[in-house]
Design an enzyme around this catalytic site. Structure first.
Site, PDB file in Angstrom:
ATOM      1  N   GLU A 152       0.887  -1.156   0.000  1.00 28.78           N
ATOM      2  CA  GLU A 152       0.000   0.000   0.000  1.00 28.78           C
ATOM      3  C   GLU A 152       0.926   1.207   0.000  1.00 28.78           C
ATOM      4  O   GLU A 152       1.629   1.444   0.980  1.00 28.78           O
ATOM      5  CB  GLU A 152      -0.888  -0.044   1.245  1.00 28.78           C
ATOM      6  N   CYS A 195      -2.654   7.463   5.218  1.00 24.33           N
ATOM      7  CA  CYS A 195      -2.659   7.077   3.808  1.00 24.33           C
ATOM      8  C   CYS A 195      -3.921   7.580   3.107  1.00 24.33           C
ATOM      9  O   CYS A 195      -3.953   7.660   1.894  1.00 24.33           O
ATOM     10  CB  CYS A 195      -2.517   5.570   3.643  1.00 24.33           C
TER      11      CYS A 195
END
Lengths: 482, 482
Positions: free
Chosen positions: A225, A262
């Site tokens: 990720e 994120c």
């Protein structure tokens, strides 16, 4: 006393030997996950100050993060007991089919030792005992965690609890290890007995590991990720109806955790002359927040400078020091021309307003954007937003219509992933289906019942949901995995 | 008249534009797949002689292969109508959860344009309209096929039928194209708008494409099915009970289609002095079969020579010409020492007997083997085979207990994949779950009902199986996807 940190060769060797045994029953593994969760909950008051000291994050946030981490472990335990994740599928023989079908029974089995690279920004939920570790252990894979250097003491303390809980619960030695340091991180991705890796971090670091994973003599899946700009679109009607409130919400979201999420909204597409923009300066507190590490603090100011200097970019608010907020703005027309310079994550408390004059400009700006974990659309009922929605759908993994992308629920329907570079695979790293990353199918053909795993036996002794001859069958009684 | 072959840029541009429209409803796509199947069935008598001329394969086999191809297209059509493949998952809001859960609705959506590299050995079932194309179209992805040079005329003829059927069924232009030639194959894997690739072929060719897919500025998943040795283990008891019959079965299997099957049994582990070995020479017909291409014929003899020369290898039968059978044998002890030289696919009608003296030698030989699509165990009831089975499970995707690995049913429970190098991913290329390769999840958070895809709406207008708040729910009425 046992050393918490291992060297890579020992850790992988032990993991390999734990993996080569027949996998423990899902219900047994569920017990391991709950044992870890219980021990971490019991140790929250010890762990939170340690993590606070190392990360600069506040105690309330960190206490919540421990609770998130343990809830996550328990959700995977429920998923193991429910059993759908095994994807049990049975075809009875059909000699008349083209081509003929023998007795075939398919289920998912664990991949083998998994390398997990802890993230900096969630010292609990995306680190040593975070989602990657929880889902890999749930899948039945031994885990070797590479500690993030930003919180070494927290990593060791959590690892000691995980090791203690697994030992007390009777898990085989080697189901979990901790390694440290850049060199060991590289040795881990290259190790021939590692079968998959999971990573949360920067696009640059993730790409380097992904390239190594792909270049191995025996390539392995790399579930990374990486960076995400998480575009937010505000329509004229939404801005008109509630631009000032949206500014308040935006400020809270992009400043949360010093912008080190994120899912931080990094690009906000607003109509030219928006109420949101008129309100955002007042809505943005000027507090200086502590950033996770000196490197991240420096990279924040560098990233801000880099984008600030791109022709057409207007600086609304300059951070005087790391951890202070920044605000930038640019015309959509310029953004569409300079997507390569402007469409990238700046990790920290900054967001870029992109001002569009009409929907064509809005669409042109979206078209140059790379993949993101999330896309948010603030619109009003009855507006025709289908084309904008198509553009968001094509590049985002989660589409929000209310609120802000920070805050990622841990549930069955969650998807935390998206097109490159936000993730390197088609899978999620949060939510129950994160399990699928660490499993592979196996099919048994014409197997004697005695040699079948119990999950595949005709009488369904494990009471798993399964597909038989193309038809889904749910076991009677409670099948609630929630 | 329309040209069947496109250039890469045009093909991908049209695919991109077909993909950027909202995907057609699954039931509509099911109609496309059936239209293609009907047209290929109707054209079997035209296509079979063409493929026969180009591939050297016989008419009976090729007629069966057309039927397999069209059955496969229809199975995917059924799966689209059944709807489980969408993995619809709904979580209702739970503000009390840790962290709080908003309204979240997850489903799978198509990736975008998919590159398919046709295989040489199945001019229908693994080529232009084969399993990769069928599953990508089923997933809603436009497909650009790179024709295999071994059967260019067949490729063009099948492509013309696919294009005709799709046009007649009202599919958007760009859902399917054919490109040809090595250079175009490279251009395709490098094209920025291609979102995934599927390949069936050699380990060397597949690795080269996999490396390019991983090295792109925006890496894409590469679903390759590469080399496989498909080990067969025969226990002493099984050899004693039916060694001669096993020899007959083995000969039929390794010679089928001139040994040009990805599931050909290439390594057979037998007890020293086995009945199987005493019978295999008599059981092996000496016919010369036509091989697919001159390159494959040459590689067969080269591969045979390479292995024959490895110290310890005994030649039982030397092919005098391409397409003639070969038989080799080696002691398990030597195999375990020289796994790197001996454990690799030789594409063609040859198999290697590995003679073991005891179970320890058998296990040591299995331990040096790389991943395979299949592993076969011939044993007798009541034998303790768990350790051998563990070794097969660790390196194979499908475990057979009767019969031989050639022959791959197309069904719900099939798994045609395995650890590297047999496949490059955790997915199958045959069977319903092959669909999953070309899909990615998307989650909608707090979406107004009017903006949700119909599959995710509360009242389930598409009647799809779904998970709601952790509990599987099947729509009432028939849910049979078989």
């Amino acid at each position: 006393m046992m050393t918490v940190t291992s060297n890579v060769d020992d850790a992988v060797e032990q993991a390999r030997s734990a993996a080569s045994a027949r996998p423990e029953a899902p219900a047994v593994r569920a017990g391991w996950l709950r044992a870890i969760a219980d021990r971490l909950d019991d140790s929250s008051e010890e762990l939170v100050p340690l993590a606070g000291e190392e990360s600069g994050l506040g105690a309330v946030r960190l206490r919540g993060e421990v609770a998130r981490t343990t809830a996550q472990l328990r959700l995977f335990a429920s998923a193991l007991e429910e059993g759908s994740y095994l994807e049990v599928t049975i075809d009875h023989p059909d000699p008349g089919a083209t081509p003929p079908i023998p007795d075939l029974r398919r289920m998912l089995v664990p991949l083998g030792p998994v390398a997990v690279y802890g993230a900096s920004n969630f010292p609990f939920a995306f680190s040593v005992a975070g989602g990657d570790t929880a889902s890999a252990l749930a899948a039945g894979c031994p885990v070797i965690v590479k500690a993030h250097p930003g919180h070494p003491g927290t990593s060791r303390a959590v690892a000691a609890h995980v090791l203690g809980a697994l030992e007390a619960a009777g898990a085989p030695r080697g189901m979990f290890s901790l390694v440290e340091g850049f060199e060991d991180g590289i040795a881990l991705i290259d190790h021939p007995d590692v079968t998959a890796a999971a990573f949360t971090g920067s696009t640059r670091g993730g790409r380097a590991l992904a390239d190594r994973a792909a270049a191995r003599p025996r390539p392995i899946p790399f579930f990374g990720e990486l960076g995400s700009t998480n575009p937010v679109v505000v329509t004229s009607a939404a801005d008109h109806a509630r631009g000032a409130a949206l500014a308040e919400g935006l400020a809270q979201s992009f400043l949360l955790g010093a912008g080190q999420f994120c899912t931080k909204p990094g690009i906000v597409l607003v109509p030219e002359g928006s109420q949101l923009e008129s309100s955002i300066m007042d809505a943005t507190p000027r507090d200086r927040q502590t950033m996770l590490t000196p490197q991240i603090a420096e990279a924040y100011l560098d990233g801000f400078e880099r984008v600030r200097k791109v022709p057409g970019v207007e600086t609304l608010l300059t951070p005087g020091a790391p951890g202070e907020p920044g605000l930038l703005a640019v015309a959509a027309e310029d953004f569409a021309q300079r997507g390569e310079e402007l469409d990238g994550e700046i990790f920290g408390p900054v967001t870029l307003l992109v001002r569009y004059r009409d929907e064509a400009e809005l669409r042109a700006a979206l078209e140059v954007m790379e993949g993101s974990l999330t896309g948010t659309l603030h619109c009003e009922p009855g507006e025709d937003v289908e084309q904008v929605l198509d553009l968001l759908r094509a590049r985002c993994g989660r589409i929000l219509f209310e609120g802000w992308p920070t805050g990622v629920a841990v549930s069955w329907a969650q998807h935390h992933g998206g097109p490159w570079p936000s993730t390197t695979s088609q899978h999620t790293s949060v939510g129950v289906s994160a399990l699928r990353r660490f499993l592979r199918p196996i099919a048994y053909q014409s197997a004697p019942s005695a040699l079948l795993p119990p999950e595949l036996r005709e009488d369904n002794p494990c009471r798993v949901p399964r597909r038989v001859d193309g038809r889904m069958e749910l076991p009677e009684g409670p099948t609630d995995g929630a």
